[in-house]
Design an enzyme around this catalytic site. Structure first.
Site, mmCIF file in Angstrom:
data_model
loop_
_atom_site.group_PDB
_atom_site.id
_atom_site.type_symbol
_atom_site.label_atom_id
_atom_site.label_comp_id
_atom_site.label_asym_id
_atom_site.label_seq_id
_atom_site.Cartn_x
_atom_site.Cartn_y
_atom_site.Cartn_z
ATOM 1 N N SER A 130 0.869 -1.192 0.000
ATOM 2 C CA SER A 130 0.000 0.000 0.000
ATOM 3 C C SER A 130 0.896 1.230 0.000
ATOM 4 C CB SER A 130 -0.845 -0.012 1.283
ATOM 5 O OG SER A 130 -1.443 1.254 1.494
ATOM 6 N N TYR A 143 -2.255 0.515 10.630
ATOM 7 C CA TYR A 143 -2.264 -0.107 9.292
ATOM 8 C C TYR A 143 -0.898 0.098 8.622
ATOM 9 C CZ TYR A 143 -3.739 -0.698 4.343
ATOM 10 O OH TYR A 143 -3.858 -1.089 3.023
HETATM 11 P P1 NAP Z 1 -11.364 -5.750 0.499
HETATM 12 O O1 NAP Z 1 -12.220 -5.380 -0.633
HETATM 13 O O2 NAP Z 1 -11.778 -5.380 1.889
HETATM 14 O O3 NAP Z 1 -11.089 -7.320 0.436
HETATM 15 C C1 NAP Z 1 -10.306 -7.920 1.440
HETATM 16 C C2 NAP Z 1 -10.091 -9.371 1.109
HETATM 17 O O4 NAP Z 1 -9.293 -9.937 2.153
HETATM 18 C C3 NAP Z 1 -11.390 -10.166 1.032
HETATM 19 O O5 NAP Z 1 -11.312 -11.029 -0.071
HETATM 20 C C4 NAP Z 1 -11.391 -10.960 2.330
HETATM 21 O O6 NAP Z 1 -11.974 -12.225 2.189
HETATM 22 C C5 NAP Z 1 -9.894 -11.168 2.579
HETATM 23 N N1 NAP Z 1 -9.619 -11.421 3.982
HETATM 24 C C6 NAP Z 1 -9.608 -10.529 5.008
HETATM 25 N N2 NAP Z 1 -9.362 -11.167 6.165
HETATM 26 C C7 NAP Z 1 -9.203 -12.474 5.859
HETATM 27 C C8 NAP Z 1 -8.946 -13.649 6.629
HETATM 28 N N3 NAP Z 1 -8.797 -13.610 7.968
HETATM 29 N N4 NAP Z 1 -8.862 -14.836 5.982
HETATM 30 C C9 NAP Z 1 -9.028 -14.904 4.652
HETATM 31 N N5 NAP Z 1 -9.271 -13.839 3.866
HETATM 32 C C10 NAP Z 1 -9.369 -12.650 4.476
HETATM 33 O O7 NAP Z 1 -9.887 -5.152 0.348
HETATM 34 P P2 NAP Z 1 -9.082 -4.631 -0.948
HETATM 35 O O8 NAP Z 1 -9.292 -3.186 -1.033
HETATM 36 O O9 NAP Z 1 -9.330 -5.505 -2.111
HETATM 37 O O10 NAP Z 1 -7.596 -4.849 -0.421
HETATM 38 C C11 NAP Z 1 -6.760 -5.887 -0.926
HETATM 39 C C12 NAP Z 1 -5.320 -5.587 -0.511
HETATM 40 O O11 NAP Z 1 -4.908 -4.344 -1.080
HETATM 41 C C13 NAP Z 1 -5.137 -5.428 1.005
HETATM 42 O O12 NAP Z 1 -3.904 -6.012 1.383
HETATM 43 C C14 NAP Z 1 -5.079 -3.914 1.200
HETATM 44 O O13 NAP Z 1 -4.345 -3.561 2.353
HETATM 45 C C15 NAP Z 1 -4.394 -3.495 -0.080
HETATM 46 N N6 NAP Z 1 -4.645 -2.105 -0.496
HETATM 47 C C16 NAP Z 1 -5.921 -1.656 -0.679
HETATM 48 C C17 NAP Z 1 -6.116 -0.338 -1.085
HETATM 49 C C18 NAP Z 1 -7.493 0.246 -1.284
HETATM 50 O O14 NAP Z 1 -7.597 1.491 -1.372
HETATM 51 N N7 NAP Z 1 -8.545 -0.547 -1.389
HETATM 52 C C19 NAP Z 1 -5.017 0.495 -1.335
HETATM 53 C C20 NAP Z 1 -3.736 -0.020 -1.139
HETATM 54 C C21 NAP Z 1 -3.559 -1.322 -0.743
HETATM 55 P P3 NAP Z 1 -13.446 -12.579 2.801
HETATM 56 O O15 NAP Z 1 -14.303 -11.379 2.577
HETATM 57 O O16 NAP Z 1 -13.866 -13.758 1.981
HETATM 58 O O17 NAP Z 1 -13.216 -12.876 4.216
#
Ligand code: NAP
Length: 228
Positions: A130, A143
Site C-alpha cells: 500500500s 495499518y
Molecule cells: P477488500 O475489498 O476489503 O477485500 C479484502 C479481502 O481480504 C477479502 O477477499 C477478504 O476475504 C480477505 N480477507 C480478510 N481477512 C481475511 C482472513 N482472515 N482470511 C481470509 N481472507 C481474508 O480489500 P481490498 O481493497 O481488495 O484490499 C486488498 C489488498 O490491497 C489489502 O492487502 C489492502 O491492504 C491493499 N490495499 C488496498 C487499497 C485500497 O484502497 N482498497 C489500497 C492499497 C492497498 P473474505 O471477505 O472472503 O473474508
C-alpha cells in the site's frame, strides 16, 4: 497437453484480489482464497480454470490442511488484508493486532508453508502492499506499521530465496469495499472516480507475473491520476 501454471490468490472473494484472479485466469489455474464461500463460488463459476480455496488465514490448522495439497506453486499473490485505521492516541491494542494478524502474520505463515512448492516451481510471490507501506501519515499508524512490516518481509524473502521472484505492489487508494469503509470513517463522500480501479492494480500484477523469466519487477508503485 502442458498444464497451465498454478496461482494462489488470497483475498480473491472481492476487491483487488478478485480482479487479480480474473487477470491471471486466461494463463493460469487459479486457487481463489477467501472466507466468503458464496463469493468464491460465484467467481469460480465465471473463471473456468479456477477453484475456491476457502481458508481463514488466521487459523493455523486450516492453513496446514489447505497448503498440504499444493506440491508445486508458480504464483502466490497475497491480497487479503484488513485496514484498522486510527490515530496512535485513539487506537486500541486490538486494532494493531488485527492489522498485524492478517497483513503480516498470515502472509508469513502461508508463504512459509508453501516455500517448498514455490521453490519447486521457481515461483513468484506478489505482496499487495500500500502507499501506507511507504509513508506513514497521521491517523494511519496501525495499518501503516503492518504494511512497513510486510515490506520488510518481502525484502528479506527476495534476498534469501534468490531462485524466486518477490514483488511488492504499492497501490494508492483503490475503489473497493475496504476504501468505502475508510472514506466513511473519514466522514467524506465516496466518489469512485477519484480512486484506482482494482483492474488497474491487477494489470500491474499481471505485468510483473508475465515478465520474461530473467526480469524481476521487485517493486511496483501505482497512484490514482486525476483525469477530469
Ligand atoms: P477488500 O475489498 O476489503 O477485500 C479484502 C479481502 O481480504 C477479502 O477477499 C477478504 O476475504 C480477505 N480477507 C480478510 N481477512 C481475511 C482472513 N482472515 N482470511 C481470509 N481472507 C481474508 O480489500 P481490498 O481493497 O481488495 O484490499 C486488498 C489488498 O490491497 C489489502 O492487502 C489492502 O491492504 C491493499 N490495499 C488496498 C487499497 C485500497 O484502497 N482498497 C489500497 C492499497 C492497498 P473474505 O471477505 O472472503 O473474508
Amino acid at each position: 497437453m502442458t498444464e497451465l501454471p498454478l496461482a494462489l490468490v488470497t483475498g480473491a472473494s472481492r476487491g483487488i484480489g478478485a480482479a487479480i484472479a480474473h487477470a491471471l485466469a486466461p494463463t493460469h489455474r487459479v486457487l481463489l482464497g477467501g472466507r466468503d464461500a458464496e463469493a468464491l463460488a460465484k467467481t469460480a463459476a465465471e473463471l473456468p480454470n479456477s477453484t475456491p480455496w476457502p481458508v481463514d488465514l488466521t487459523d493455523p490448522e486450516a492453513l496446514d490442511r489447505a497448503a498440504a495439497d499444493i506440491g508445486e506453486l508458480d504464483v502466490l499473490v497475497h491480497s487479503a488484508g484488513v485496514a484498522r485505521i486510527a490515530t496512535v492516541a485513539d487506537s486500541t491494542a486490538q486494532d494493531w493486532r488485527d492489522n498485524f494478524e492478517v497483513n503480516v502474520l498470515a502472509v508469513v505463515e502461508i508463504t512459509r508453508r508453501l516455500l517448498p512448492a514455490l521453490r519447486t516451481a521457481k515461483g513468484h510471490v506478489v505482496v499487495i502492499n500500500s502507499g501506507a507501506g511507504q509513508n506513514a501519515r497521521p491517523g494511519w499508524g496501525p495499518y501503516a506499521a503492518s504494511k512497513f512490516a510486510v515490506r520488510a518481509f518481502a525484502d528479506s524473502l527476495r534476498e534469501e530465496e534468490q531462485a524466486l521472484r518477490v514483488t511488492s505492489v504499492y497501490p494508492g487508494r483503490t475503489d473497493t469495499e475496504m476504501q468505502q469503509a475508510i472514506v466513511a470513517g473519514e466522514g467524506n463522500d465516496y466518489d469512485p472516480g477519484r480512486y484506482l480501479r482494482p483492474e488497474s492494480v491487477a494489470a500491474a500484477v499481471r505485468t510483473a507475473v508475465t515478465a520474461s523469466p530473467e526480469a524481476h519487477l521487485t517493486e511496483v508503485v501505482l497512484r490514482p491520476r486525476v483525469t477530469r
